[in-house]
Design a protein around this motif. Structure first.
Motif, PDB file in Angstrom:
ATOM      1  N   TRP A  51      56.112  47.072 -20.126  1.00 31.57           N
ATOM      2  CA  TRP A  51      57.042  48.187 -19.901  1.00 31.57           C
ATOM      3  C   TRP A  51      58.486  47.753 -20.062  1.00 31.57           C
ATOM      4  CZ3 TRP A  51      55.878  52.837 -20.689  1.00 31.57           C
ATOM      5  CH2 TRP A  51      54.627  53.335 -20.368  1.00 31.57           C
ATOM      6  N   ASN A  53      59.729  45.970 -22.216  1.00 30.64           N
ATOM      7  CA  ASN A  53      60.076  45.871 -23.638  1.00 30.64           C
ATOM      8  C   ASN A  53      59.792  47.144 -24.422  1.00 30.64           C
ATOM      9  OD1 ASN A  53      60.758  43.154 -23.230  1.00 30.64           O
ATOM     10  ND2 ASN A  53      58.645  42.515 -23.527  1.00 30.64           N
ATOM     11  N   GLU A  55      61.284  50.060 -24.781  1.00 27.25           N
ATOM     12  CA  GLU A  55      62.374  50.663 -25.553  1.00 27.25           C
ATOM     13  C   GLU A  55      62.684  49.844 -26.802  1.00 27.25           C
ATOM     14  OE1 GLU A  55      63.564  53.705 -25.289  1.00 27.25           O
ATOM     15  OE2 GLU A  55      62.150  53.938 -23.636  1.00 27.25           O
ATOM     16  N   ARG A  58      60.005  50.700 -29.286  1.00 27.85           N
ATOM     17  CA  ARG A  58      60.216  52.024 -29.874  1.00 27.85           C
ATOM     18  C   ARG A  58      61.331  52.010 -30.907  1.00 27.85           C
ATOM     19  NH1 ARG A  58      59.552  55.088 -24.067  1.00 27.85           N
ATOM     20  NH2 ARG A  58      57.270  55.192 -24.123  1.00 27.85           N
ATOM     21  N   LEU A  59      62.381  51.275 -30.643  1.00 32.30           N
ATOM     22  CA  LEU A  59      63.461  51.152 -31.631  1.00 32.30           C
ATOM     23  C   LEU A  59      62.985  50.408 -32.873  1.00 32.30           C
ATOM     24  CD1 LEU A  59      66.470  50.315 -29.288  1.00 32.30           C
ATOM     25  CD2 LEU A  59      66.143  52.418 -30.621  1.00 32.30           C
TER      26      LEU A  59
END
Length: 109
Positions: A51, A53, A55, A58-59
């Motif tokens: 969790w 990592n 974001e 997703r990028l």
């Protein structure tokens, strides 16, 4: 290890299974180039994302990623979970032997 995975990606496997997208990958290092090669080659990739990592992941993958939560699925075997996702017998046999990857010639077959 990255060269071993890279060589397997060149063979176009049905599925690439990697341990995780960790801090090193989130910061641009580690297996990130190999992960990018699998994504760019449109080879399905199964990888755990902590969790902390998510974001960064997703990028990195943008709209090419699909997330599947395992919360509540802790009692399901990896083979059964992969089968439910439709990866078939080949992926199921990989999951069944996931504790001894070298026995099958490497982490991917």
């Amino acid at each position: 290890a990255m060269e071993l995975v890279r060589g397997q990606i060149e063979r176009r496997p049905d599925l690439v299974i990697l341990n995780k997208f960790g801090k090193t990958e989130a910061e641009g290092g580690g297996f990130r180039p190999v992960i990018a090669e699998a994504v760019e080659a449109e080879i399905p990739l199964l990888i755990a994302i902590p969790w902390r990592n998510i974001e960064g992941w997703r990028l990195f993958v943008g709209e090419m990623g699909t997330e599947h939560r395992l919360d509540g699925d802790e009692t399901v075997s990896p083979a059964a979970w992969l089968d439910r996702l439709g990866f078939g017998e080949r992926a199921v046999s990989l999951a069944t032997d996931s504790h001894s990857p070298r026995r099958q010639g490497g982490p991917l077959s």
